[in-house]
Design an enzyme around this catalytic site. Structure first.
Site, PDB file in Angstrom:
ATOM      1  N   GLY A  10       0.873  -1.432   0.163  1.00 53.79           N
ATOM      2  CA  GLY A  10      -0.386  -0.098  -0.105  1.00 53.79           C
ATOM      3  C   GLY A  10       0.943   0.959  -0.260  1.00 53.79           C
ATOM      4  N   ARG A  72       0.808  -5.310  -5.023  1.00 54.91           N
ATOM      5  CA  ARG A  72       0.958  -5.740  -3.964  1.00 54.91           C
ATOM      6  C   ARG A  72       1.526  -7.142  -4.502  1.00 54.91           C
ATOM      7  NH1 ARG A  72      -0.800  -3.705   0.777  1.00 54.91           N
ATOM      8  NH2 ARG A  72      -2.548  -2.333   1.076  1.00 54.91           N
ATOM      9  N   CYS A  73       2.904  -7.288  -5.049  1.00 55.24           N
ATOM     10  CA  CYS A  73       3.695  -8.376  -5.653  1.00 55.24           C
ATOM     11  C   CYS A  73       4.470  -8.979  -4.784  1.00 55.24           C
ATOM     12  CB  CYS A  73       3.874  -8.345  -7.012  1.00 55.24           C
ATOM     13  SG  CYS A  73       4.212  -9.285  -7.776  1.00 55.24           S
ATOM     14  N   GLY A 102       6.545  -3.166   3.515  1.00 55.55           N
ATOM     15  CA  GLY A 102       5.481  -3.084   5.203  1.00 55.55           C
ATOM     16  C   GLY A 102       5.933  -4.559   4.776  1.00 55.55           C
ATOM     17  N   ASP A 103       5.214  -5.579   6.813  1.00 54.03           N
ATOM     18  CA  ASP A 103       5.719  -6.797   5.997  1.00 54.03           C
ATOM     19  C   ASP A 103       5.773  -7.450   4.764  1.00 54.03           C
ATOM     20  OD1 ASP A 103       3.623  -8.055   8.279  1.00 54.03           O
ATOM     21  OD2 ASP A 103       3.009  -6.830   6.273  1.00 54.03           O
ATOM     22  N   THR A 126       4.260   1.954   6.148  1.00 56.13           N
ATOM     23  CA  THR A 126       2.987   1.677   6.226  1.00 56.13           C
ATOM     24  C   THR A 126       2.439   2.476   7.383  1.00 56.13           C
ATOM     25  OG1 THR A 126       0.948  -0.175   7.275  1.00 56.13           O
ATOM     26  CG2 THR A 126       3.600  -0.374   8.634  1.00 56.13           C
ATOM     27  N   ASP A 128      -0.131   1.729   9.049  1.00 56.68           N
ATOM     28  CA  ASP A 128      -0.675   1.035   9.733  1.00 56.68           C
ATOM     29  C   ASP A 128       0.347   1.131  10.808  1.00 56.68           C
ATOM     30  OD1 ASP A 128      -1.571  -1.507   7.122  1.00 56.68           O
ATOM     31  OD2 ASP A 128      -2.594   0.241   8.315  1.00 56.68           O
ATOM     32  N   ASP A 130       2.753  -0.967  11.579  1.00 57.38           N
ATOM     33  CA  ASP A 130       2.993  -2.558  12.949  1.00 57.38           C
ATOM     34  C   ASP A 130       3.670  -3.481  12.881  1.00 57.38           C
ATOM     35  OD1 ASP A 130       0.201  -4.053  10.290  1.00 57.38           O
ATOM     36  OD2 ASP A 130       2.480  -2.790  10.278  1.00 57.38           O
ATOM     37  N   ARG A 163     -25.293  13.928  18.152  1.00 56.87           N
ATOM     38  CA  ARG A 163     -25.517  12.089  17.624  1.00 56.87           C
ATOM     39  C   ARG A 163     -24.298  11.377  18.736  1.00 56.87           C
ATOM     40  NH1 ARG A 163     -26.580  14.456  11.561  1.00 56.87           N
ATOM     41  NH2 ARG A 163     -28.938  13.871  11.100  1.00 56.87           N
ATOM     42  N   MET A 170      -8.653   2.713   9.247  1.00 59.36           N
ATOM     43  CA  MET A 170      -7.377   2.318   8.945  1.00 59.36           C
ATOM     44  C   MET A 170      -6.476   1.664  10.187  1.00 59.36           C
ATOM     45  SD  MET A 170      -6.706   2.509   4.612  1.00 59.36           S
ATOM     46  CE  MET A 170      -7.651   2.628   3.381  1.00 59.36           C
ATOM     47  N   GLY A 171      -5.696   0.175   9.444  1.00 57.09           N
ATOM     48  CA  GLY A 171      -4.584  -0.650  10.168  1.00 57.09           C
ATOM     49  C   GLY A 171      -4.783  -1.451  10.182  1.00 57.09           C
ATOM     50  N   ARG A 172      -5.703  -2.058   9.416  1.00 54.75           N
ATOM     51  CA  ARG A 172      -5.342  -3.491   9.206  1.00 54.75           C
ATOM     52  C   ARG A 172      -5.791  -4.609  10.244  1.00 54.75           C
ATOM     53  NH1 ARG A 172      -4.443  -6.162   4.091  1.00 54.75           N
ATOM     54  NH2 ARG A 172      -2.927  -4.292   3.696  1.00 54.75           N
ATOM     55  N   TYR A 272      -9.126   6.248   2.432  1.00 57.51           N
ATOM     56  CA  TYR A 272      -7.481   6.080   1.627  1.00 57.51           C
ATOM     57  C   TYR A 272      -7.349   7.484   1.505  1.00 57.51           C
ATOM     58  CZ  TYR A 272      -8.320   1.382   0.380  1.00 57.51           C
ATOM     59  OH  TYR A 272      -9.065  -0.179  -0.073  1.00 57.51           O
TER      60      TYR A 272
HETATM   61  O1  F6P Z   1      -1.582  -1.999   4.687  1.00 53.48           O
HETATM   62  C1  F6P Z   1      -1.762   0.201   4.975  1.00 53.48           C
HETATM   63  C2  F6P Z   1      -2.998  -0.977   4.326  1.00 53.48           C
HETATM   64  O2  F6P Z   1      -4.058   0.937   4.068  1.00 53.48           O
HETATM   65  C3  F6P Z   1      -4.845  -1.277   5.554  1.00 53.48           C
HETATM   66  O3  F6P Z   1      -4.663   0.162   6.326  1.00 53.48           O
HETATM   67  C4  F6P Z   1      -5.285  -1.561   4.876  1.00 53.48           C
HETATM   68  O4  F6P Z   1      -5.942  -2.475   5.703  1.00 53.48           O
HETATM   69  C5  F6P Z   1      -4.920  -1.766   3.868  1.00 53.48           C
HETATM   70  O5  F6P Z   1      -4.036  -1.547   3.092  1.00 53.48           O
HETATM   71  C6  F6P Z   1      -6.028  -2.031   2.372  1.00 53.48           C
HETATM   72  O6  F6P Z   1      -5.805  -2.508   0.976  1.00 53.48           O
HETATM   73  P1  F6P Z   1      -5.580  -2.033  -0.386  1.00 53.48           P
HETATM   74  O7  F6P Z   1      -4.737  -0.925  -0.685  1.00 53.48           O
HETATM   75  O8  F6P Z   1      -5.282  -2.809  -1.207  1.00 53.48           O
HETATM   76  O9  F6P Z   1      -7.016  -2.000  -0.151  1.00 53.48           O
END
Ligand code: F6P
Length: 340
Positions: A10, A72-73, A102-103, A126, A128, A130, A163, A170-172, A272
């Site tokens: 990402g 993502r490859c 990332g990892d 990342t 995230d 993480d 309300r 985000m954060g996976r 995003y």
């Molecule tokens: O790892 C970064 C991230 O933005 C996460 O927070 C999220 O879950 C994921 O990537 C979204 O993935 P993609 O870009 O494949 O939709």
């Protein structure tokens, strides 16, 4: 030396700062030639390379995203992937590779180095945050800044309409963005994967709060999960890889809180927006420092290591420190998130 560079996984703000530092330092300080690969490891497999000069990186420090593109490859998961990488390394006469990712991307870097025998240095990125072994990864500070500003903005509309405002972040699988931005933005309730939640308890806290305040902000990490044995009847949707679909847990929490409290509740899925736009000063600085450390390391003959922030210092750590692991939000920060 001839050094290749790629960005994988990402995207996030700050990647261009790292690319710029590698090119500027590599050419000026070490007399290297730098080769950029398009779209992460896919570009290395396809041999999709272009020489990078100082002119190419002029002005990109403030630009979000990545000038090289990403994907993502992972070559070790693609049939013939490692052989194709071997061919590209040979054809491009590469002496080393710098991989920003990332990892997943950095794990692939270790596998490629073992299989192809090329020195690799990783730079963690990342939103995230993480990645085990570094206090911060490129992109986290900007994502938190964007999320905090969003929570600030939600306060005025929540108060105006009495309300419950639920914001999904985000954060996976980890809660770094939700907890950090939640605390900084003054969210009343923060739900993180590290601490499975009891929806009835959350509803009770909101009802109690609404005795003296007429609005609440609930920050929910996309990977948040209900605790076993609680009265949760929500069904967050997961993708083919088991990752939470953006908006699904947020939607379920909003519905459940409205049903249990009787207060109107609305959902914001930041999505995003957290990955886009101009990097903060902190991410530009971190990207630059990581870029300098990475090119210095590969020229010095280092391999199988990644650049890490340890307190104020930039250090080098072995891939084994972070590979296949997740850095969770520490208890102290979770206490700050739940105990005010
Ligand atoms: O790892 C970064 C991230 O933005 C996460 O927070 C999220 O879950 C994921 O990537 C979204 O993935 P993609 O870009 O494949 O939709």
């Amino acid at each position: 030396m001839r050094i290749g560079i790629l960005t994988g996984g990402g995207d996030c703000p700050g990647l261009n700062a790292a690319i710029r530092a590698v090119v500027k330092r590599g050419t000026a300080q070490h007399g290297c030639s730098i080769v950029g690969f398009q779209n992460g490891w896919q570009g290395v497999i396809d041999g999709d390379a272009k020489p990078l000069t100082r002119d190419d990186v002029s002005g990109i420090l403030v630009e979000g995203g990545t000038m090289l593109g990403t994907a993502r490859c992972h070559p070790h998961k693609v049939p013939g992937g490692l052989e194709a990488v071997q061919d590209t390394v040979h054809n491009e006469k590469l002496d080393g590779l710098i991989c920003i990712g990332g990892d997943g991307t950095l794990k692939a870097a270790g596998k490629v180095s073992d299989a192809v025998g090329i020195p690799v240095i990783g730079i963690p990125k990342t939103i995230d945050n993480d990645v085990v072994g570094t206090d911060a990864a490129i992109g986290f500070d900007t994502a938190v800044t964007v999320a905090t500003e969003a929570i600030d903005r939600l306060h005025s509309t929540a108060e105006s309409h009495n309300r419950v405002m639920v914001v999904e972040l985000m954060g996976r699988h980890s809660g770094w963005i939700a907890v950090t931005a939640g605390v900084a933005g003054g969210a009343d309730i923060i739900l993180a994967p590290e601490e499975p939640f009891d929806i009835d308890q959350i509803a009770k806290r909101i009802k109690h709060r609404h005795r003296y305040k007429n609005f609440s902000i609930v920050a929910v990490a996309e990977g948040a999960v209900p605790a076993e044995g609680t009265s949760w009847d929500g069904k967050p949707t997961l993708d083919a890889k088991g990752n939470p679909i953006a908006g699904s847990i947020g939607h379920e929490v909003t519905k459940a809180l409205e049903a249990r409290t009787g207060f109107p509740a609305r959902l914001t899925v930041l999505g995003y927006v957290q990955r886009g736009g101009i990097p903060t000063a902190a991410d530009r600085l971190l990207g630059t420092r990581f870029g300098v450390a990475a090119i210095d390391a590969i020229v010095a003959g280092e391999s199988h290591k990644f650049t890490a922030l340890s307190g104020e210092d930039i250090t080098l750590k072995d891939f084994s420190v972070m590979s296949g692991k997740t850095k969770w939000v520490p208890e102290e920060l979770l206490q700050a998130a739940s105990g005010l």
